[in-house]
Motif scaffolding. Sequence first.
Motif, PDB file in Angstrom:
ATOM      1  N   VAL A 153      -1.529  -9.414  -1.598  1.00  0.00           N
ATOM      2  CA  VAL A 153      -0.113  -9.208  -1.912  1.00  0.00           C
ATOM      3  C   VAL A 153       0.138  -9.310  -3.418  1.00  0.00           C
ATOM      4  O   VAL A 153       0.864  -8.484  -3.985  1.00  0.00           O
ATOM      5  CB  VAL A 153       0.769 -10.212  -1.128  1.00  0.00           C
ATOM      6  CG1 VAL A 153       2.201 -10.166  -1.609  1.00  0.00           C
ATOM      7  CG2 VAL A 153       0.722  -9.907   0.345  1.00  0.00           C
ATOM      8  N   VAL A 154      -0.473 -10.277  -4.075  1.00  0.00           N
ATOM      9  CA  VAL A 154      -0.226 -10.464  -5.513  1.00  0.00           C
ATOM     10  C   VAL A 154      -0.758  -9.276  -6.301  1.00  0.00           C
ATOM     11  O   VAL A 154      -0.079  -8.750  -7.202  1.00  0.00           O
ATOM     12  CB  VAL A 154      -0.866 -11.789  -5.990  1.00  0.00           C
ATOM     13  CG1 VAL A 154      -0.707 -11.954  -7.486  1.00  0.00           C
ATOM     14  CG2 VAL A 154      -0.264 -12.966  -5.252  1.00  0.00           C
ATOM     15  N   TRP A 155      -1.959  -8.825  -5.964  1.00  0.00           N
ATOM     16  CA  TRP A 155      -2.542  -7.671  -6.639  1.00  0.00           C
ATOM     17  C   TRP A 155      -1.680  -6.425  -6.406  1.00  0.00           C
ATOM     18  O   TRP A 155      -1.428  -5.637  -7.321  1.00  0.00           O
ATOM     19  CB  TRP A 155      -3.957  -7.464  -6.108  1.00  0.00           C
ATOM     20  CG  TRP A 155      -4.780  -6.426  -6.812  1.00  0.00           C
ATOM     21  CD1 TRP A 155      -4.543  -5.825  -8.003  1.00  0.00           C
ATOM     22  CD2 TRP A 155      -6.004  -5.878  -6.334  1.00  0.00           C
ATOM     23  NE1 TRP A 155      -5.547  -4.937  -8.302  1.00  0.00           N
ATOM     24  CE2 TRP A 155      -6.450  -4.946  -7.292  1.00  0.00           C
ATOM     25  CE3 TRP A 155      -6.773  -6.075  -5.192  1.00  0.00           C
ATOM     26  CZ2 TRP A 155      -7.624  -4.227  -7.137  1.00  0.00           C
ATOM     27  CZ3 TRP A 155      -7.941  -5.350  -5.056  1.00  0.00           C
ATOM     28  CH2 TRP A 155      -8.359  -4.446  -6.023  1.00  0.00           C
ATOM     29  N   SER A 156      -1.202  -6.252  -5.178  1.00  0.00           N
ATOM     30  CA  SER A 156      -0.362  -5.102  -4.860  1.00  0.00           C
ATOM     31  C   SER A 156       0.969  -5.166  -5.601  1.00  0.00           C
ATOM     32  O   SER A 156       1.476  -4.139  -6.072  1.00  0.00           O
ATOM     33  CB  SER A 156      -0.100  -5.047  -3.355  1.00  0.00           C
ATOM     34  OG  SER A 156      -1.297  -4.898  -2.644  1.00  0.00           O
ATOM     35  N   LEU A 157       1.532  -6.361  -5.705  1.00  0.00           N
ATOM     36  CA  LEU A 157       2.791  -6.507  -6.441  1.00  0.00           C
ATOM     37  C   LEU A 157       2.586  -6.172  -7.920  1.00  0.00           C
ATOM     38  O   LEU A 157       3.420  -5.489  -8.534  1.00  0.00           O
ATOM     39  CB  LEU A 157       3.324  -7.930  -6.272  1.00  0.00           C
ATOM     40  CG  LEU A 157       4.683  -8.219  -6.886  1.00  0.00           C
ATOM     41  CD1 LEU A 157       5.752  -7.364  -6.237  1.00  0.00           C
ATOM     42  CD2 LEU A 157       5.016  -9.685  -6.749  1.00  0.00           C
ATOM     43  N   ALA A 176       3.011  -2.194   0.598  1.00  0.00           N
ATOM     44  CA  ALA A 176       3.466  -2.066   1.990  1.00  0.00           C
ATOM     45  C   ALA A 176       2.357  -2.472   2.963  1.00  0.00           C
ATOM     46  O   ALA A 176       2.600  -3.199   3.935  1.00  0.00           O
ATOM     47  CB  ALA A 176       3.923  -0.635   2.263  1.00  0.00           C
ATOM     48  N   TYR A 177       1.139  -2.030   2.707  1.00  0.00           N
ATOM     49  CA  TYR A 177       0.024  -2.400   3.579  1.00  0.00           C
ATOM     50  C   TYR A 177      -0.309  -3.884   3.472  1.00  0.00           C
ATOM     51  O   TYR A 177      -0.732  -4.506   4.446  1.00  0.00           O
ATOM     52  CB  TYR A 177      -1.217  -1.550   3.277  1.00  0.00           C
ATOM     53  CG  TYR A 177      -1.183  -0.219   3.970  1.00  0.00           C
ATOM     54  CD1 TYR A 177      -1.506  -0.109   5.314  1.00  0.00           C
ATOM     55  CD2 TYR A 177      -0.826   0.939   3.288  1.00  0.00           C
ATOM     56  CE1 TYR A 177      -1.461   1.109   5.966  1.00  0.00           C
ATOM     57  CE2 TYR A 177      -0.783   2.153   3.922  1.00  0.00           C
ATOM     58  CZ  TYR A 177      -1.099   2.238   5.261  1.00  0.00           C
ATOM     59  OH  TYR A 177      -1.060   3.437   5.908  1.00  0.00           O
ATOM     60  N   SER A 178      -0.134  -4.456   2.297  1.00  0.00           N
ATOM     61  CA  SER A 178      -0.377  -5.889   2.137  1.00  0.00           C
ATOM     62  C   SER A 178       0.614  -6.710   2.961  1.00  0.00           C
ATOM     63  O   SER A 178       0.238  -7.699   3.596  1.00  0.00           O
ATOM     64  CB  SER A 178      -0.264  -6.293   0.670  1.00  0.00           C
ATOM     65  OG  SER A 178      -1.250  -5.653  -0.079  1.00  0.00           O
ATOM     66  N   VAL A 179       1.865  -6.290   2.959  1.00  0.00           N
ATOM     67  CA  VAL A 179       2.877  -6.992   3.755  1.00  0.00           C
ATOM     68  C   VAL A 179       2.579  -6.829   5.246  1.00  0.00           C
ATOM     69  O   VAL A 179       2.699  -7.782   6.027  1.00  0.00           O
ATOM     70  CB  VAL A 179       4.284  -6.478   3.392  1.00  0.00           C
ATOM     71  CG1 VAL A 179       5.329  -7.018   4.352  1.00  0.00           C
ATOM     72  CG2 VAL A 179       4.622  -6.862   1.967  1.00  0.00           C
ATOM     73  N   LYS A 180       2.149  -5.638   5.654  1.00  0.00           N
ATOM     74  CA  LYS A 180       1.775  -5.433   7.054  1.00  0.00           C
ATOM     75  C   LYS A 180       0.587  -6.321   7.434  1.00  0.00           C
ATOM     76  O   LYS A 180       0.540  -6.863   8.543  1.00  0.00           O
ATOM     77  CB  LYS A 180       1.408  -3.967   7.307  1.00  0.00           C
ATOM     78  CG  LYS A 180       2.585  -3.038   7.322  1.00  0.00           C
ATOM     79  CD  LYS A 180       2.129  -1.607   7.574  1.00  0.00           C
ATOM     80  CE  LYS A 180       3.291  -0.641   7.528  1.00  0.00           C
ATOM     81  NZ  LYS A 180       2.868   0.746   7.804  1.00  0.00           N
ATOM     82  N   SER A 181      -0.369  -6.468   6.520  1.00  0.00           N
ATOM     83  CA  SER A 181      -1.517  -7.333   6.783  1.00  0.00           C
ATOM     84  C   SER A 181      -1.082  -8.780   6.953  1.00  0.00           C
ATOM     85  O   SER A 181      -1.557  -9.485   7.854  1.00  0.00           O
ATOM     86  CB  SER A 181      -2.524  -7.218   5.635  1.00  0.00           C
ATOM     87  OG  SER A 181      -3.559  -8.157   5.773  1.00  0.00           O
ATOM     88  N   ARG A 182      -0.174  -9.229   6.084  1.00  0.00           N
ATOM     89  CA  ARG A 182       0.319 -10.606   6.197  1.00  0.00           C
ATOM     90  C   ARG A 182       1.083 -10.816   7.508  1.00  0.00           C
ATOM     91  O   ARG A 182       0.949 -11.847   8.162  1.00  0.00           O
ATOM     92  CB  ARG A 182       1.217 -10.926   5.007  1.00  0.00           C
ATOM     93  CG  ARG A 182       1.717 -12.344   5.038  1.00  0.00           C
ATOM     94  CD  ARG A 182       2.354 -12.723   3.748  1.00  0.00           C
ATOM     95  NE  ARG A 182       1.298 -13.028   2.792  1.00  0.00           N
ATOM     96  CZ  ARG A 182       1.516 -13.539   1.600  1.00  0.00           C
ATOM     97  NH1 ARG A 182       2.735 -13.778   1.202  1.00  0.00           N
ATOM     98  NH2 ARG A 182       0.514 -13.794   0.803  1.00  0.00           N
ATOM     99  N   ASP A 183       1.857  -9.820   7.926  1.00  0.00           N
ATOM    100  CA  ASP A 183       2.577  -9.916   9.199  1.00  0.00           C
ATOM    101  C   ASP A 183       1.611 -10.002  10.370  1.00  0.00           C
ATOM    102  O   ASP A 183       1.795 -10.794  11.295  1.00  0.00           O
ATOM    103  CB  ASP A 183       3.506  -8.715   9.382  1.00  0.00           C
ATOM    104  CG  ASP A 183       4.684  -8.734   8.435  1.00  0.00           C
ATOM    105  OD1 ASP A 183       4.951  -9.811   7.858  1.00  0.00           O
ATOM    106  OD2 ASP A 183       5.326  -7.674   8.263  1.00  0.00           O
TER     107      ASP A 183
END
Length: 146
Positions: free
Chosen positions: A58-62, A79-86
């Motif tokens: 998430v940090v790298w994506s942000l 978007a994919y990072s947030v989906k992964s965290r979910d």
Amino acid sequence: MSRASQTLFTRANTGLPPSYEVLKEEHEVAVLGTPASSAPAGPTIISIQGETSVPDHVVWSLFNTLFMNFCCLGFAAFAYSVKSRDRKMVGDITGAQSYASTAKCLNICALVFSLLTAIVLIVLMVTGALVAHGAFQQYGQDHGGY
């Protein structure tokens, strides 16, 4: 006779519960006794899976979204990072790994393309400055300037 065996006989006759030494001796006899089945016992393998750590990037994506958003790849990676965290929060490790892998690939692409763009822009600026400097010198020589 030892003191423990005297305790065993006197307590057994009086109906009191056995002492710790008696339980320990009974346990040793049970452990040292022969097994109930004559077949050799095979090894028992117990596999315990610990918490699987899935990096969601998430940090790298942000960072890529804010500073290196080449063709919106940083936004897609976010978007994919947030989906992964979910998915990780729900407990779907396989889905989380899949989304994290996609986010990682998008982050790498955004980083590489953004760095290449920056390098090309720097090279163009330097060559443009050199060409302009040469043109000004040529103009000065042709028109009797400095």
